[in-house]
Design a protein around this motif. Structure first.
Motif, PDB file in Angstrom:
ATOM      1  N   UNK A  10       0.906  -1.286  -0.055  1.00 54.80           N
ATOM      2  CA  UNK A  10      -0.019  -0.110   0.070  1.00 54.80           C
ATOM      3  C   UNK A  10       0.825   1.290  -0.165  1.00 54.80           C
ATOM      4  N   UNK A  11       0.811   2.059  -0.837  1.00 50.38           N
ATOM      5  CA  UNK A  11       1.486   3.315  -0.927  1.00 50.38           C
ATOM      6  C   UNK A  11       1.279   4.056   0.105  1.00 50.38           C
ATOM      7  N   UNK A  12       2.415   4.986   0.563  1.00 55.28           N
ATOM      8  CA  UNK A  12       2.071   5.977   1.641  1.00 55.28           C
ATOM      9  C   UNK A  12       1.080   6.954   1.104  1.00 55.28           C
ATOM     10  N   UNK A  13       0.045   7.182   1.983  1.00 48.21           N
ATOM     11  CA  UNK A  13      -0.907   8.187   1.627  1.00 48.21           C
ATOM     12  C   UNK A  13      -2.115   7.633   0.973  1.00 48.21           C
ATOM     13  N   UNK A  27      -7.416  -0.938   4.202  1.00 48.77           N
ATOM     14  CA  UNK A  27      -6.529  -0.710   5.126  1.00 48.77           C
ATOM     15  C   UNK A  27      -5.660   0.542   4.451  1.00 48.77           C
ATOM     16  N   UNK A  28      -5.299   1.375   5.533  1.00 50.01           N
ATOM     17  CA  UNK A  28      -4.662   2.804   4.887  1.00 50.01           C
ATOM     18  C   UNK A  28      -3.249   2.761   5.330  1.00 50.01           C
ATOM     19  N   UNK A  29      -2.617   3.595   4.732  1.00 45.31           N
ATOM     20  CA  UNK A  29      -1.221   3.842   5.128  1.00 45.31           C
ATOM     21  C   UNK A  29      -1.038   5.495   5.328  1.00 45.31           C
ATOM     22  N   UNK A  30      -1.531   6.117   6.175  1.00 39.22           N
ATOM     23  CA  UNK A  30      -1.426   7.649   6.470  1.00 39.22           C
ATOM     24  C   UNK A  30      -0.038   8.124   6.262  1.00 39.22           C
ATOM     25  N   UNK A  53     -10.100  10.102  -0.185  1.00 41.65           N
ATOM     26  CA  UNK A  53      -8.967  11.121   0.444  1.00 41.65           C
ATOM     27  C   UNK A  53      -8.754  10.814   1.750  1.00 41.65           C
ATOM     28  N   UNK A  54      -7.396  10.638   1.861  1.00 41.02           N
ATOM     29  CA  UNK A  54      -6.926  10.185   2.975  1.00 41.02           C
ATOM     30  C   UNK A  54      -5.889  11.530   3.633  1.00 41.02           C
ATOM     31  N   UNK A  57      -6.153  11.597   9.959  1.00 37.70           N
ATOM     32  CA  UNK A  57      -7.042  11.240  10.918  1.00 37.70           C
ATOM     33  C   UNK A  57      -8.489  10.786  10.261  1.00 37.70           C
ATOM     34  N   UNK A  58      -8.883  11.219   9.031  1.00 34.94           N
ATOM     35  CA  UNK A  58      -9.966  10.760   8.476  1.00 34.94           C
ATOM     36  C   UNK A  58      -9.722  10.300   6.846  1.00 34.94           C
ATOM     37  N   UNK A  59     -10.709   9.365   6.361  1.00 35.21           N
ATOM     38  CA  UNK A  59     -10.819   9.330   4.909  1.00 35.21           C
ATOM     39  C   UNK A  59     -12.194   9.686   4.609  1.00 35.21           C
ATOM     40  N   UNK A  60     -12.168  10.304   3.382  1.00 37.30           N
ATOM     41  CA  UNK A  60     -13.322  11.066   2.869  1.00 37.30           C
ATOM     42  C   UNK A  60     -13.839   9.892   1.856  1.00 37.30           C
ATOM     43  N   UNK A  61     -15.070   9.532   1.892  1.00 37.80           N
ATOM     44  CA  UNK A  61     -15.693   8.801   0.960  1.00 37.80           C
ATOM     45  C   UNK A  61     -15.754   9.377  -0.572  1.00 37.80           C
ATOM     46  N   UNK A  62     -15.372   8.710  -1.617  1.00 37.96           N
ATOM     47  CA  UNK A  62     -15.308   9.624  -2.891  1.00 37.96           C
ATOM     48  C   UNK A  62     -16.496   9.838  -3.630  1.00 37.96           C
ATOM     49  N   UNK A  63     -17.779   9.146  -3.065  1.00 35.94           N
ATOM     50  CA  UNK A  63     -18.761   9.132  -3.807  1.00 35.94           C
ATOM     51  C   UNK A  63     -19.679  10.498  -3.310  1.00 35.94           C
ATOM     52  N   UNK A  64     -19.844  10.769  -2.212  1.00 36.34           N
ATOM     53  CA  UNK A  64     -20.432  11.628  -1.498  1.00 36.34           C
ATOM     54  C   UNK A  64     -19.900  12.555  -0.135  1.00 36.34           C
TER      55      UNK A  64
END
Length: 103
Positions: A10-13, A27-30, A53-54, A57-64
Motif C-alpha cells: 500500500x503506497x504511503x498516503x 487498510x490505509x497507510x497515512x 481522500x486520506x 485522521x480521516x478518510x473521505x468517501x469518494x462518492x458523497x
C-alpha cells in the motif's frame, strides 16, 4: 484476522481494499506511518472507502464526501452511520493482521 498481504503493498498516503477472513476491509497507510483499517464500504451509499481522500485522521468517501475517523470509524461530518474500525498489527515480515476494535 490474518492476511497474506504486506503493508508495503500500500503506497504511503493511500488505502487498499482486501477481503480478510471473509470481511471486506480497507487498510490505509497515512503519511504519519500508523496503519489504520476500516470496513471497506461507506454505509451511506456503498462507496469504496479505500479510494477516498486520506489524511492522518480521516478518510473521505469518494462518492458523497462522508468523512470517517480512522481510529473510531465514526462518521464526523454528516451524522451518518459508523463503519467498523480495526486494529492493525504488522509482523516482522511486513504482513499484517486486523482485529475489530471493541468499544
Amino acid at each position: 484476522m490474518t492476511s497474506p498481504f504486506k503493508l508495503g503493498d500500500i503506497p504511503i498516503g493511500e488505502g487498499r481494499a482486501f477481503v480478510i477472513d471473509g470481511a471486506q476491509v480497507a487498510v490505509f497507510r497515512p503519511r504519519d506511518g500508523t496503519p489504520r483499517a476500516l470496513g471497506a464500504t461507506c454505509p451511506h451509499r456503498g462507496g469504496p472507502l479505500a479510494d477516498g481522500l486520506l489524511d492522518d485522521r480521516v478518510v473521505i468517501c469518494p462518492l458523497h464526501g462522508y468523512s470517517y475517523d480512522l481510529v473510531t470509524g465514526l462518521e464526523i461530518g454528516n451524522g451518518g452511520d459508523p463503519v467498523c474500525a480495526y486494529d492493525v498489527n504488522v509482523g516482522a515480515d511486513g504482513t499484517f493482521s486486523v482485529d475489530a476494535r471493541s468499544g
